[in-house]
Design a protein around this motif. Structure first.
Motif, PDB file in Angstrom:
ATOM      1  N   LEU A  88       0.802  -1.215   0.000  1.00 49.55           N
ATOM      2  CA  LEU A  88       0.000   0.000   0.000  1.00 49.55           C
ATOM      3  C   LEU A  88       0.840   1.272   0.000  1.00 49.55           C
ATOM      4  O   LEU A  88       0.540   2.232  -0.724  1.00 49.55           O
ATOM      5  N   GLU A  89       1.899   1.295   0.811  1.00 45.58           N
ATOM      6  CA  GLU A  89       2.722   2.506   0.867  1.00 45.58           C
ATOM      7  C   GLU A  89       3.509   2.710  -0.415  1.00 45.58           C
ATOM      8  O   GLU A  89       3.733   3.843  -0.838  1.00 45.58           O
ATOM      9  N   GLN A  90       3.912   1.618  -1.056  1.00 47.36           N
ATOM     10  CA  GLN A  90       4.633   1.741  -2.328  1.00 47.36           C
ATOM     11  C   GLN A  90       3.748   2.299  -3.429  1.00 47.36           C
ATOM     12  O   GLN A  90       4.247   2.884  -4.392  1.00 47.36           O
ATOM     13  N   THR A  91       2.441   2.122  -3.299  1.00 56.76           N
ATOM     14  CA  THR A  91       1.518   2.643  -4.309  1.00 56.76           C
ATOM     15  C   THR A  91       0.902   3.973  -3.893  1.00 56.76           C
ATOM     16  O   THR A  91      -0.061   4.425  -4.504  1.00 56.76           O
ATOM     17  N   GLY A  92       1.439   4.586  -2.846  1.00 62.64           N
ATOM     18  CA  GLY A  92       1.048   5.943  -2.494  1.00 62.64           C
ATOM     19  C   GLY A  92      -0.122   6.090  -1.554  1.00 62.64           C
ATOM     20  O   GLY A  92      -0.667   7.179  -1.401  1.00 62.64           O
ATOM     21  N   TYR A  93      -0.522   5.001  -0.892  1.00 55.59           N
ATOM     22  CA  TYR A  93      -1.661   5.081   0.015  1.00 55.59           C
ATOM     23  C   TYR A  93      -1.214   5.375   1.442  1.00 55.59           C
ATOM     24  O   TYR A  93      -0.195   4.848   1.907  1.00 55.59           O
ATOM     25  N   GLU A  94      -1.979   6.195   2.113  1.00 52.56           N
ATOM     26  CA  GLU A  94      -1.804   6.406   3.541  1.00 52.56           C
ATOM     27  C   GLU A  94      -2.580   5.312   4.263  1.00 52.56           C
ATOM     28  O   GLU A  94      -3.728   5.030   3.937  1.00 52.56           O
ATOM     29  N   VAL A  95      -1.939   4.660   5.234  1.00 46.74           N
ATOM     30  CA  VAL A  95      -2.569   3.553   5.964  1.00 46.74           C
ATOM     31  C   VAL A  95      -2.902   3.999   7.383  1.00 46.74           C
ATOM     32  O   VAL A  95      -2.040   4.475   8.113  1.00 46.74           O
ATOM     33  N   LEU A  96      -4.168   3.834   7.754  1.00 47.22           N
ATOM     34  CA  LEU A  96      -4.624   4.159   9.099  1.00 47.22           C
ATOM     35  C   LEU A  96      -4.839   2.854   9.858  1.00 47.22           C
ATOM     36  O   LEU A  96      -5.668   2.043   9.470  1.00 47.22           O
ATOM     37  N   LEU A  97      -4.072   2.640  10.916  1.00 47.83           N
ATOM     38  CA  LEU A  97      -4.132   1.401  11.688  1.00 47.83           C
ATOM     39  C   LEU A  97      -5.033   1.585  12.906  1.00 47.83           C
ATOM     40  O   LEU A  97      -4.869   2.530  13.682  1.00 47.83           O
ATOM     41  N   MET A  98      -5.997   0.665  13.075  1.00 47.38           N
ATOM     42  CA  MET A  98      -6.952   0.720  14.184  1.00 47.38           C
ATOM     43  C   MET A  98      -7.081  -0.652  14.829  1.00 47.38           C
ATOM     44  O   MET A  98      -6.762  -1.658  14.207  1.00 47.38           O
ATOM     45  N   GLU A  99      -7.545  -0.690  16.068  1.00 53.38           N
ATOM     46  CA  GLU A  99      -7.691  -1.942  16.810  1.00 53.38           C
ATOM     47  C   GLU A  99      -9.147  -2.149  17.196  1.00 53.38           C
ATOM     48  O   GLU A  99      -9.801  -1.239  17.710  1.00 53.38           O
TER      49      GLU A  99
END
Length: 319
Positions: A88-99
């Protein structure tokens, strides 16, 4: 190499102020349609590598993906998330991590927040009892990990096959009285499916099953090993449903001085480091993360259909 345009460059070419360009970049609906079109056309024709905000403006997408884990300290989920971030990061997406904390209500809250944030998609680690009712609008932009849900894409591990693979390996090595350290049956994968694989093996081989079920912790593994070996002293192997349980069982064997074969499931780095003689089965957690991220991108970028993906497992012999 083309010069990267700034907001000031765009404003000058469009004959507007920088504030107007900024409002367009932030998708302000109050900007006049013809002005918005003019600014978008300037950026499109420039052919430069866009910043995330400019790309979002042109595509009407935020380049944001949510990843909802069941618990942040899960070694298996951590491995899968590593694979997701790689794609995802290599394709330019910001990742939001939640629990989620194994809460369906929390999952619903997170999905609603991502919906309001206009996220492009999400990857969700499922758990027993998770309900996805009322989430039909996520069907084309959600991938579920570890369990199948009708209408949604999923990536599943071979829980039954992993136990069967390890038991067949032990049988070839001469093991005839394997005991099993498992997880409570409320967990349909690590708990129920892996226990069923052990019971099936015992039935086929004509041996009496001997097992203990409990929590998914080091202490649970230690206590189960203690009780199993107290009940049946001639046990020649302890087959653990996870590497976490195997770590606890290994600690008990170390403390008690008992010598027998011990195995795990998960190919955990800590188990390999502390107890390199313990074989395990790699379920493909990292590969699962890679597959989930690629499937999600295929759906949100290429409009591909949902898919159910099943990953193979492999034996990791003692080092």
């Amino acid at each position: 190499m083309k010069k990267r345009l700034t907001i000031s460059d765009i404003a000058r070419l469009a004959g507007v102020g920088t504030t107007t360009v900024s409002r367009v970049l932030n998708q302000d609906p109050k900007v006049k349609p013809d002005t918005r079109h003019k600014i978008e056309q300037i950026i499109a024709e420039a052919g430069y590598a866009p910043s995330p905000s400019a790309r979002a403006m042109r595509t009407q997408r935020q380049q944001v993906v949510g990843v909802i884990v069941s618990r942040l300290d899960s070694a298996s989920e951590h491995q899968a998330v590593r694979g997701m971030l790689q794609v995802l990061e290599q394709t330019g997406y910001e990742v939001l991590l939640m629990e989620s904390g194994f809460s369906s209500e929390k999952v619903a809250e997170h999905l609603n927040w991502l919906r309001l944030r206009q996220a492009d998609g999400a990857i969700l680690f499922a758990f027993s009892g998770l309900a996805l009712d009322g989430q039909a609008d996520w069907q084309d932009k959600l991938v579920v990990m570890a369990r199948r849900y009708p209408g949604f894409s999923s990536v599943c591990y071979d829980d039954r096959g992993a136990i069967g693979l390890m038991l067949e390996h032990l049988w070839r090595k001469g093991v005839r009285r394997p005991a099993y350290v498992g997880v409570e049956l409320q967990d349909s994968t690590t708990g129920q499916q892996r226990l069923e694989a052990y019971l099936d093996f015992c039935r086929v081989r004509g041996i009496a099953p001997h097992y203990r079920l409990g929590g998914l912790s080091h202490q649970a593994g230690l206590e189960a090993a203690r009780l199993l070996l107290m009940e049946q002293a001639d046990t020649d192997a302890l087959v653990c449903a996870s590497d976490t349980l195997a770590l606890g069982a290994a600690k008990y064997l170390q403390q008690s001085g008992k010598a027998l074969i011990l195995t795990g499931i998960g190919n955990n780095e800590l188990l390999r480091f502390l107890f390199p003689a313990v074989p395990s089965v790699d379920l493909g957690y990292l590969q699962g993360g890679l597959a989930a991220a690629r499937q999600l991108l295929a759906q949100i970028e290429q409009r591909q259909a949902t898919a159910e993906l099943a990953l193979p497992c492999r034996l990791v012999a003692a080092g």
